[in-house]
Design an enzyme around this catalytic site. Structure first.
Site, PDB file in Angstrom:
ATOM      1  N   ASP A  67     -37.439  32.434   1.961  1.00 29.89           N
ATOM      2  CA  ASP A  67     -36.446  31.892   2.891  1.00 29.89           C
ATOM      3  C   ASP A  67     -37.081  31.859   4.273  1.00 29.89           C
ATOM      4  OD1 ASP A  67     -33.065  31.689   2.667  1.00 29.89           O
ATOM      5  OD2 ASP A  67     -33.969  31.710   4.665  1.00 29.89           O
ATOM      6  N   ARG A  71     -23.311  25.467 -10.708  1.00 28.65           N
ATOM      7  CA  ARG A  71     -21.884  25.290 -11.023  1.00 28.65           C
ATOM      8  C   ARG A  71     -21.072  26.552 -10.793  1.00 28.65           C
ATOM      9  NH1 ARG A  71     -21.720  22.388 -16.923  1.00 28.65           N
ATOM     10  NH2 ARG A  71     -21.411  20.257 -16.203  1.00 28.65           N
ATOM     11  N   LYS A 126     -22.215  16.388 -11.119  1.00 23.70           N
ATOM     12  CA  LYS A 126     -21.832  17.500 -10.240  1.00 23.70           C
ATOM     13  C   LYS A 126     -20.717  17.081  -9.262  1.00 23.70           C
ATOM     14  CE  LYS A 126     -21.807  20.964  -7.498  1.00 23.70           C
ATOM     15  NZ  LYS A 126     -21.911  22.370  -7.547  1.00 23.70           N
ATOM     16  N   THR A 175     -27.197  21.823   2.008  1.00 25.45           N
ATOM     17  CA  THR A 175     -27.109  20.386   2.289  1.00 25.45           C
ATOM     18  C   THR A 175     -25.901  20.223   3.208  1.00 25.45           C
ATOM     19  OG1 THR A 175     -26.067  20.298   0.103  1.00 25.45           O
ATOM     20  CG2 THR A 175     -28.231  19.324   0.292  1.00 25.45           C
ATOM     21  N   TYR A 196     -26.119  31.663  -0.839  1.00 29.52           N
ATOM     22  CA  TYR A 196     -25.085  31.938  -1.839  1.00 29.52           C
ATOM     23  C   TYR A 196     -25.513  31.574  -3.263  1.00 29.52           C
ATOM     24  CZ  TYR A 196     -21.544  32.909   1.714  1.00 29.52           C
ATOM     25  OH  TYR A 196     -20.828  33.476   2.734  1.00 29.52           O
ATOM     26  N   ASN A 240     -16.489  18.354  -9.059  1.00 28.22           N
ATOM     27  CA  ASN A 240     -15.771  18.902  -7.910  1.00 28.22           C
ATOM     28  C   ASN A 240     -14.639  17.981  -7.466  1.00 28.22           C
ATOM     29  OD1 ASN A 240     -17.116  21.272  -7.860  1.00 28.22           O
ATOM     30  ND2 ASN A 240     -18.540  20.728  -6.239  1.00 28.22           N
ATOM     31  N   THR A 261     -26.524  20.904  -4.165  1.00 27.86           N
ATOM     32  CA  THR A 261     -25.702  19.726  -4.470  1.00 27.86           C
ATOM     33  C   THR A 261     -26.108  18.603  -3.539  1.00 27.86           C
ATOM     34  OG1 THR A 261     -23.854  21.145  -5.025  1.00 27.86           O
ATOM     35  CG2 THR A 261     -23.336  18.851  -4.558  1.00 27.86           C
ATOM     36  N   CYS A 266     -18.008  22.797  -1.215  1.00 29.20           N
ATOM     37  CA  CYS A 266     -18.214  21.771  -2.249  1.00 29.20           C
ATOM     38  C   CYS A 266     -17.012  20.894  -2.510  1.00 29.20           C
ATOM     39  CB  CYS A 266     -18.671  22.453  -3.523  1.00 29.20           C
ATOM     40  SG  CYS A 266     -20.327  23.074  -3.295  1.00 29.20           S
ATOM     41  N   LYS A 286     -11.066  31.114   0.438  1.00 24.26           N
ATOM     42  CA  LYS A 286     -10.244  31.542  -0.690  1.00 24.26           C
ATOM     43  C   LYS A 286     -10.322  33.065  -0.796  1.00 24.26           C
ATOM     44  CE  LYS A 286     -13.571  31.114  -4.431  1.00 24.26           C
ATOM     45  NZ  LYS A 286     -13.826  30.535  -5.744  1.00 24.26           N
TER      46      LYS A 286
END
Ligand code: SAJ
Length: 408
Positions: free
Chosen positions: A29, A149, A201, A80, A9, A205, A116, A255, A315
């Site tokens: 990847d 971000r 960071k 992560t 993403y 959040n 993150t 996040c 969402k």
């Protein structure tokens, strides 16, 4: 040349952005299927503007591979994952990727971590992963933390326009990396040290989590006393210094629902508002269930197989289900053995990921008396008529006011 490691993403849009702004990019990847798909000219997830950006990057010569490159700059954007029980992140993907790149990079290369990480992770896990290979951080390799971000749903715009943070041990390295991001980023880029960048960071959040929790707590207070929380927030927000967010069925995503736990875990006894906010937001899927059951009583609906759940993603208008409130709600229903009953539908999710999932609105609505709207996708926003005369529990406040539309 930049080698972007991890094309998910964050990594994919970032790689595409660099490539379409004149930087030579190779995207790496370990997932062969993903690399094959990208090489075949297809993107791997849905995001506004991503396909166009992909086209521009391909025209500019971006390459995709499963191999690490020997080059002067690396951007690490691997996942992560976090352990739900311990609330700690698992830094092993980041440390493995860093270990892999430092074994092929030339002396003096810069490794930028975008993933993150919880504050202190780079000191505790990433530096040792480099030092174990008998390399000296700051000489053989430079470490930088440039946390992303961007918000899913508006990633392409935000990559271009958001301010950014670059944390480095050595300010001159930080300034060089700032220059690199400035190839596409029109926002302000703050250069600081690594620990400050990590903390910043997580703090951002957490700020949002606490603010959403306030809106959710207000929803509960107002519901307990017959007040309309949406009307109250609408009017309160006319105040020049008030901006209350929207109550909803909970907080998902990789996040906002995760990062605050790092502070709770690392600062027990100090992170009190943060912990309370997490608990409030985590309680929302159950609050939706309680609300649904009282509406069922009020409307005389007894058969739970007549209830459908609309929305699986965390969402609106994204295809990401990580930590989604609907999944949390289904888990809770499973604990109460009520899960087999409800049909579930999300136009953004093509694969079968939960029981009784259907793949068209028609099939979904067939036989239903009530729908719980968990996500306000554009498909239904402002269109309560799509649900006919069914009773609606609109957990996102997207269906307007009507006798059949209940709010949280
Ligand atoms: N939500 C509410 N009410 C609101 C706003 C959001 O219930 O008023 C819910 C959403 O439905 C969703 C969750 O909260 O379930 C989080 O959604 P979001 O849109 O607020 O944020 P994310 O998780 O998609 O993206 C966030 C962003 N962080 C901040 O806004 C501080 C983004 O900038 C970060 O890049 C991203 O986390 C990340 O990857 O860290």
């Amino acid at each position: 040349m930049i080698n972007v490691i991890g094309l998910g993403y964050i990594g994919l849009p970032t790689a595409l952005m660099f490539a379409s702004h004149g930087v030579e990019v190779v995207g790496t990847d370990c997932n062969e299927y993903l690399v094959t798909t990208l090489k075949a000219g297809r993107t791997t997830f849905k995001e506004a503007g991503l396909d166009e950006l992909f086209g521009r990057a391909v025209d500019a010569g971006i390459q995709f591979t499963t191999d690490y490159q020997s080059c002067d700059t690396y951007v690490i954007s691997v996942p992560t994952p976090y352990d739900k029980a311990s609330k700690k992140i698992d830094p092993s993907y980041v440390t493995a990727a860093v270990g892999d790149v430092v074994s092929v990079c030339p002396k003096g290369a810069t490794v930028i971590i975008e993933s993150t990480v919880s504050p202190g992770t780079i000191e505790k896990f990433v530096r040792p992963a480099i030092e174990r290979r008998n390399m000296v951080v700051g000489e053989d390799v430079h470490l930088v933390h440039a946390p992303e971000r961007i918000i899913p749903g508006n990633m392409v715009y935000e990559l271009l326009h958001n301010n950014r943070t670059v944390g480095a041990d050595d300010l001159s390295v930080g300034e060089r990396v700032k220059g690199l991001y400035a190839s596409f980023c029109q926002g302000e880029i703050a250069v600081t040290d690594i620990r400050t960048a990590e903390m910043t960071k997580v703090v951002e959040n957490t700020f949002r989590d606490i603010n959403i929790a306030y809106a959710n707590e207000l929803a509960k207070i107002c519901r307990s006393d017959g007040m309309d929380v949406h009307e109250i927030i609408r009017i309160a927000n006319k105040h020049p210094r008030v901006n209350i967010l929207s109550p909803g069925p909970g907080v998902g995503g990789h996040c906002i629902s995760v990062d605050p736990w790092f502070l709770v875990g690392d600062y027990p006894g100090l992170a009190n508002i943060i912990l309370a906010a997490r608990k409030i937001n985590d309680s929302m899927p159950d609050f939706v269930l309680e609300r649904a059951s009282s509406i069922m009583k009020e409307r005389g609906i007894v058969d739970s197989s007549k209830i459908g759940i609309y929305g699986l993603t965390y969402k609106e208008n994204v295809d990401d289900v990580r930590e989604s409130p609907t999944l949390q709600m289904l888990e809770s229903m499973e604990r109460h053995l009520a899960v087999d009953a409800c049909k579930v539908y999300d136009p953004w999710i093509e694969d079968d990921i939960v029981l009784n999932q259907v793949h068209s609105m028609e099939e979904f609505l067939d036989g239903l008396e009530m729908v719980i709207v968990m996500v306000g996708h554009s498909q239904i926003k402002g269109k309560s008529e799509m649900f006919g005369d069914r009773v609606l529990l609109d957990a996102r406040n997207v269906l307007g006011n009507d006798d059949n539309v209940y709010k949280l």
